[in-house]
Design an enzyme around this catalytic site. Structure first.
Site, PDB file in Angstrom:
ATOM      1  N   LYS A 204       0.846  -1.191   0.000  1.00 51.51           N
ATOM      2  CA  LYS A 204       0.000   0.000   0.000  1.00 51.51           C
ATOM      3  C   LYS A 204       0.886   1.247   0.000  1.00 51.51           C
ATOM      4  CE  LYS A 204      -3.814   1.692   2.651  1.00 51.51           C
ATOM      5  NZ  LYS A 204      -4.606   1.575   3.875  1.00 51.51           N
ATOM      6  N   GLU A 210      10.626  -4.756   4.272  1.00 49.48           N
ATOM      7  CA  GLU A 210      10.735  -6.156   3.841  1.00 49.48           C
ATOM      8  C   GLU A 210      10.380  -6.289   2.359  1.00 49.48           C
ATOM      9  OE1 GLU A 210       9.125  -4.994   6.431  1.00 49.48           O
ATOM     10  OE2 GLU A 210       9.513  -6.215   8.221  1.00 49.48           O
ATOM     11  N   GLY A 265      -4.854  -2.549   5.327  1.00 50.20           N
ATOM     12  CA  GLY A 265      -4.088  -3.678   4.785  1.00 50.20           C
ATOM     13  C   GLY A 265      -4.712  -5.020   5.124  1.00 50.20           C
ATOM     14  N   ARG A 266      -5.103  -5.210   6.378  1.00 50.25           N
ATOM     15  CA  ARG A 266      -5.618  -6.514   6.805  1.00 50.25           C
ATOM     16  C   ARG A 266      -7.037  -6.771   6.319  1.00 50.25           C
ATOM     17  NH1 ARG A 266      -4.409  -2.991  10.724  1.00 50.25           N
ATOM     18  NH2 ARG A 266      -6.015  -2.199  12.125  1.00 50.25           N
ATOM     19  N   GLU A 351      -3.966  -6.967  15.282  1.00 52.09           N
ATOM     20  CA  GLU A 351      -3.576  -5.648  14.779  1.00 52.09           C
ATOM     21  C   GLU A 351      -4.766  -4.685  14.877  1.00 52.09           C
ATOM     22  OE1 GLU A 351      -0.244  -4.838  11.668  1.00 52.09           O
ATOM     23  OE2 GLU A 351      -2.091  -4.685  10.544  1.00 52.09           O
ATOM     24  N   HIS A 382      -1.618 -33.723  18.869  1.00 51.10           N
ATOM     25  CA  HIS A 382      -0.443 -34.508  19.267  1.00 51.10           C
ATOM     26  C   HIS A 382       0.697 -33.609  19.698  1.00 51.10           C
ATOM     27  CE1 HIS A 382      -2.410 -38.172  17.917  1.00 51.10           C
ATOM     28  NE2 HIS A 382      -2.950 -37.374  17.011  1.00 51.10           N
ATOM     29  N   LYS A 510       9.524  -0.398  13.587  1.00 50.13           N
ATOM     30  CA  LYS A 510      10.049  -0.042  12.259  1.00 50.13           C
ATOM     31  C   LYS A 510      11.082   1.076  12.394  1.00 50.13           C
ATOM     32  CE  LYS A 510       5.765  -0.915   9.678  1.00 50.13           C
ATOM     33  NZ  LYS A 510       4.736  -0.320   8.843  1.00 50.13           N
TER      34      LYS A 510
END
Ligand code: F6P
Length: 545
Positions: A204, A210, A265-266, A351, A382, A510
């Site tokens: 965005k 990253e 974003g999410r 978030e 398990h 950040k």
């Protein structure tokens, strides 16, 4: 006035004194209609919350709390395009992304023309890729598409791509890269042909560290392999709300797809952020996913609280967190294709609602988002289920399964489903001392052996859970499922009085990373940093050499 000082909150507090302490065994025994009254269906989805530590009365009281919190008014404000994300001064209109038609949210401010035009461009590009007409180096058709993005620019399409992998294009590879750790990108590059690979850089902001690192490395890889003959524009597409930055990076203007500041974003899976997903499953299936989400939006907006799936789900979470004291919520899919669903939900929920100040900036004195975590349920059985059964902690669980398998093999599905149902039953009802004693007595053990084993074999039960069953994993049901969770988060945020749509909490890390990076190269710069970071850098510098 905060939500905790309302009469509805007080009524729930006193209700907790009775029902909150009841054992699920007794709640089931005392109400033969419990499953009918504490489950909901929607379009091929069954939501059974009868194994929550509550009754119909609890639900009624929680619905009053939602009314007191003016959840309907908040919902209408979101659908009307008001700037409810006040700390960023933005509207919250991801629901527009799955609408079939406009105007929306209104004729004065109508976002639908650009939404529909973007959908059309995405479909056109996806079809070109799927039919081998999108050309890479020297006219060779693109065979692999790599989505480079992180957080909301990765988790949604990756999760949904995995969930719908039975529909994936048979010949086109679609991959997701998010991690700064080269151990994700490097091995993938070894399997790819640079001549036939296209990267979709999804960001965005188009500044996320990253994503920009991975995009730059991808460009270097293309340059190193294709040399002077590289036409960068044949190998990149982008999705961004800053198109000029993508063009500057080297993406052809025609292959930059927009997103808007009114999409978080999410919440952006439905937008051009879902382009790689559309490439994998095709525009038709993508559209079915949007229709499933749109049906959930309609249900959410129009259904009375007590029968409203997202509202009920949200209120159950509030009951568990604020009244029963749960601090976590486990998400347990019984379906390999849903393996990324827990991590998708972690971003969506934590978030959005991991906040401790109100929308007006006051410190809150009550809990908000629980810690969301999870894993494929059958594998978890398990591994960590021991703690759920006997660890003595309250861990509400969401079991999720599809009744029909997307990759059937004889008899697997029946066994998988029975494991899923067995776990929620065992967690709820447990096994008390007399039941354990009776079963040990059948094993012809001595009284001493029975006495020694007894405490280890008792299961307290009363661990609350809900079970969500989809008839199958298909684009429509999954679209509804994700929209359901989105609205659940919205309702919880509205009741807690917080802004679910900003994420200032990720900014500090950040900024600090940007200060530390130069100090990795320049020891002098490390002197400005704290002693622990200096020590970590000293050790790292030695080993980086
Ligand atoms: O780390 C926070 C965050 O801003 C997320 O909210 C977002 O989904 C992600 O980073 C990626 O951001 P962008 O799409 O701008 O690269």
């Amino acid at each position: 006035m905060t939500i905790t000082s309302t009469p509805a909150w007080a009524a729930l507090e006193s209700h907790r004194q009775s029902v909150g302490k009841s054992h699920l065994k007794d709640l089931f025994a005392s109400d033969p209609n419990r499953v009918e009254s504490l489950s909901l269906t929607f379009d091929g989805i069954l939501y059974d919350f009868s194994k929550q530590r509550m009754t119909s009365e609890t639900l009624g009281l929680l619905a009053s709390l939602a009314r007191e919190a003016r959840v309907s008014e908040s919902t209408e404000r979101m659908f009307a395009g008001e700037r409810i994300n006040i700390s960023e001064g933005r509207s919250v209109l991801h629901v527009a992304l799955r609408r079939s038609a406009g105007p929306f949210p209104g004729s004065q401010f109508d976002v639908m023309p650009e939404v529909i035009e973007t959908r059309r461009r995405m479909a056109e590009f996806a079809e070109r890729l799927r039919s081998g007409k999108c050309l890479g180096h020297k006219g060779m058709p693109i065979r692999d598409v790599v989505n480079i993005g992180i957080g909301g620019s990765d988790l949604g399409p990756k999760m949904m791509g995995q969930a719908l992998r039975s529909l994936s294009h048979p010949a086109l590879g679609v991959h997701y890269i998010s991690n700064l750790d080269a151990a994700q990108l490097a091995p993938l590059l070894q399997t790819l042909d640079p001549r036939t690979t296209l990267f979709i850089v999804v960001s965005k902001t188009f500044t996320t560290q990253e994503t920009m690192f991975n995009a730059n490395t991808a460009r270097e890889w293309l340059r190193a392999n294709l040399g002077d003959e590289l036409v960068s524009e044949n190998h990149f597409a982008a999705v961004s709300s800053k198109p000029e930055r993508a063009v500057e990076f080297g993406v052809s203007k025609d292959l930059v797809f927009p997103i808007w500041d009114w999409v978080g974003g999410r919440y952006s899976l439905w937008s051009a952020v879902g382009l790689a997903l559309m490439v994998a499953i095709g525009p038709h299936a993508f559209d079915e996913m949007l229709r499933g989400a749109e049906r959930m939006d309609e249900h959410f907006r129009t259904t009375p609280f007590e029968r409203n799936l997202p509202v009920v789900m949200a209120l159950i979470g509030i009951w568990n967190t604020n009244f029963l004291g749960a601090t976590t919520n486990s998400v347990l899919p019984y379906n390999e294709s849903l393996k990324y669903f827990p991590s998708f939900l972690q971003q969506l929920e934590m978030e959005s609602n991991g906040k401790s100040v109100s929308i007006g900036g006051e410190a809150l004195d009550y809990a908000t988002s629980p810690i969301v975590w999870g894993e494929l349920g059958n594998n978890g059985q398990h591994a960590f289920f021991q703690l759920l059964h006997q660890g003595g902690r309250l861990v509400p669980c969401d079991f999720i399964a599809a009744v029909r398998s997307d990759f059937p093999l004889p008899k697997h599905q029946e066994a998988l489903l029975s494991n899923c149902f067995a776990q929620s039953a065992a967690l709820a009802f447990g096994r008390n001392e007399s039941e354990v004693r009776a079963s040990l007595e059948k094993e012809s053990l001595s009284p001493k052996e029975i006495a020694d084993l007894l405490p280890h074999r008792v299961f307290a039960g009363n661990q609350p859970s809900s079970t969500m069953l989809l008839s199958s994993l298909n684009p429509g049901s999954l679209g509804s499922l994700v929209a359901l969770y989105e609205h659940k988060v919205f309702v919880q945020g509205a009741v807690w009085g917080i802004n679910s749509f900003d994420q200032w909490g990720v900014e500090l890390g950040k900024a600090v990373a940007n200060r530390i990076l130069p100090a990795v190269y320049e020891p002098e710069l490390a002197k400005m940093l704290d002693a622990s970071t200096q020590g970590l850098l000293n050790f790292s510098r030695k080993h980086l050499k």
